[in-house]
Design an enzyme around this catalytic site. Sequence first.
Site, PDB file in Angstrom:
ATOM      1  CG  HIS A   3      18.238 -27.320  -8.604  1.00  0.00           C
ATOM      2  ND1 HIS A   3      17.263 -27.404  -9.104  1.00  0.00           N
ATOM      3  CD2 HIS A   3      18.972 -27.178  -9.588  1.00  0.00           C
ATOM      4  CE1 HIS A   3      17.157 -27.504 -10.622  1.00  0.00           C
ATOM      5  NE2 HIS A   3      18.675 -27.398 -10.965  1.00  0.00           N
ATOM      6  CG  HIS A  31      12.137 -32.395  -0.280  1.00  0.00           C
ATOM      7  ND1 HIS A  31      12.102 -33.503  -1.167  1.00  0.00           N
ATOM      8  CD2 HIS A  31      11.764 -31.283  -1.030  1.00  0.00           C
ATOM      9  CE1 HIS A  31      11.442 -32.935  -2.336  1.00  0.00           C
ATOM     10  NE2 HIS A  31      11.199 -31.630  -2.169  1.00  0.00           N
ATOM     11  CD  GLU A  32      10.728 -27.840   0.493  1.00  0.00           C
ATOM     12  OE1 GLU A  32      10.960 -27.145  -0.599  1.00  0.00           O
ATOM     13  OE2 GLU A  32       9.751 -28.722   0.251  1.00  0.00           O
ATOM     14  CG  HIS A  81      13.660 -27.839  -3.863  1.00  0.00           C
ATOM     15  ND1 HIS A  81      13.337 -28.373  -5.203  1.00  0.00           N
ATOM     16  CD2 HIS A  81      12.530 -28.452  -3.270  1.00  0.00           C
ATOM     17  CE1 HIS A  81      12.191 -29.278  -5.230  1.00  0.00           C
ATOM     18  NE2 HIS A  81      11.704 -29.110  -4.017  1.00  0.00           N
TER      19      HIS A  81
HETATM   20 ZN   LIG Z   1      10.147 -30.529  -3.346  1.00  0.00          ZN
END
Ligand SMILES: [Zn+2]
Length: 687
Positions: free
Chosen positions: A482, A475-476, A479
């Site tokens: 991104h 998940h991290e 980011h």
């Molecule tokens: Zn998050």
Amino acid sequence: MPGHGRVASANVNPLLTPSPLPYQLPPFADIRVEHYREALDAGMVQQRAEIDAIAADPAEPDFANTVEALERSGQTLHRAGLLFFAIAGTCSTPEIQAIEAEFAPKLAAHSDAIHLNPALFARIDAVHAARHDAGLDAEQVRLVERYRLDFVLAGAGLDEPARADLAELNQQISVESTRFQQNLLAAMEQSALHVTDVADLDGASSDAIDAAAEAARARGLDGYLVTLASPTSQPLLASLTNRAVRERLYTASVDRASSGEYDNGPTAARIAQLRARRAALLGFATHADAMLADRAAGSSAAVDALLDRLVAPAVANARAEADVLAEIAARDGITELAPWDWAYYSDRVRAERYRVDTGALRPYFELEAVLHDGVFHAANLVYGITFRRREDLVGYHPDVRVWEVVDSTGEVLGLYLGDYFARKGKRGGAWMSNLVDQTFLLGTAPVVYNSLNIPQPAAGEPALLTVDEVGTLFHEFGHALHGLLSRVTHPRLSGTSVPRDVVEFPSQVNEMWMLRPEILSHYARHVTTGEPLDPAVAQAIRDAAQWGEGFRTVEYLAATLLDQAWHRLPPGRSVDDPAAFEDEALRAAGVAMELIPPRYRTGYFQHVFAGGYSAGYYSYIWAEVLDADTVEWFEAHPGSVRDAGDEFRRTVLARGNTVDFTESCRSLLGREPDVAPLLRRRGLDRA
Ligand SMILES: [Zn+2]
């Protein structure tokens, strides 16, 4: 000076100039605590001078001399701020905390001084009015619109008396929010569950019992003190075998801060009312409308349309789950299931039906294997990027490692810093942030970091992750991608600087690779035997994850709808009985279930009454709708995974906030985003 190493003499503050290190990685070794204070102060002075010059420019306002000039302003403050808040989150000390406390009001006042500068706003307004006739490209038009909205929401468009009213309202809201937080803190302490007989904690793990004993000792009490977690559901409710103790713990949780000395009901009602008045002053019908102006959802009607589609299937599934639980509880002689029984019997179902022993899985998830053969490997398959360790570059702590990110073309993209272990001075949770933003305007490449809280293993031992921690890393890292794959001109629109209701979209999408068979088989191997994880176990993990989605969705939607109800009150409609208001809001929205209270009730809904999520708690599910739809798009893509990845990268990840996210999704999917994939993922399409 090229390369690396110590570059600043002891007397020079390295934060006052761009770092000479590759990618402008901060020269951590040369930075001392007092440098932060000096650089933040100097940065504010410098930006104020820059702003004054823009506002006083005798030339007609245009994009370059106003909006672009704003984008170029404040570089010292921005550089020092990014670094300071990274350190405050990961390596805090009393000295750092003192600087945080000192600068919170200073930075707020600095921001107000910019946003409430009438000459500056007049220039932005003029550029905004002419934005479609000035030969600007799409990114520039969007930037102008963001700036104007930032200023409008801060009150820039108001006349002098209205601005004084706004300042007064902001002041009162801040006082009430602080009161809310302090009440909650006190109520949490007061409501902790105290037991003296360890038998009352039967079923709890030895870690949990130790923690409770320690909490009691710290408070000078005998026995055990079970402190409350933030949401309604308390972790121990899943394991405590004594039903009466479960009831006490549950009751303490739902009743906290809702009566007596620390009653937050009236505080919440006052905050909602003050916010409604502020929204009206700014020209919006409700606080929710004001907040949604800068979100991808855009309007209350759009939020309602989404929530409406979710409520009925979630409630139907939760009812079906309740039936399953009631059956098992009946074996224990429970004739009527109560809310404090839910988690306990839900865990029983998980163990009996899915037989997933999450503890036994940890040897298959060793950190280095998960990182290199899972997370990095997936990014390589999907986006063609590789990670080159830079031993010559140091992070802000010895635990931190630095990698250079290289594109399939050989072009270097930026730096990724990994900071995975818990330690004293690091705040809880997991997150990603930038140390340097990607921006063509200023010519900088992204430097991003991930911070997690994986328990530090004993010296020489491997770090073995839980399934949840593996998910957190993917998940991290989503980011981080991104931030790293951003290709935009302006810093205000770079990387993850997107509206709150879509910022979780790329990170949630990246979680899809964790259990993909070809990726899982690449990293999930037993740490000592090297034996791969049985694919049937992987399937069981997927299936087990779906159990309980009815409950989770209902408790989340209830909190979301409560947030919306409070923040759609018109000015002048004060609430005298907050508890009755809450009941009525849940009933009207169709999510009132006696067995499933909201994830947060009014009295302890800190996200929305003392955090940044007011009228925005819906954001998590808004992003997940896009995420689930995109995951199905990836799975159905006719080309290779790399083809799909390149398309997703080009359409979404590279764009930062230069385009509306919902629009990016629309062009990716070739249609409007649909809620059906989310319902399928959560198993909510079945009841
Ligand atoms: Zn998050």
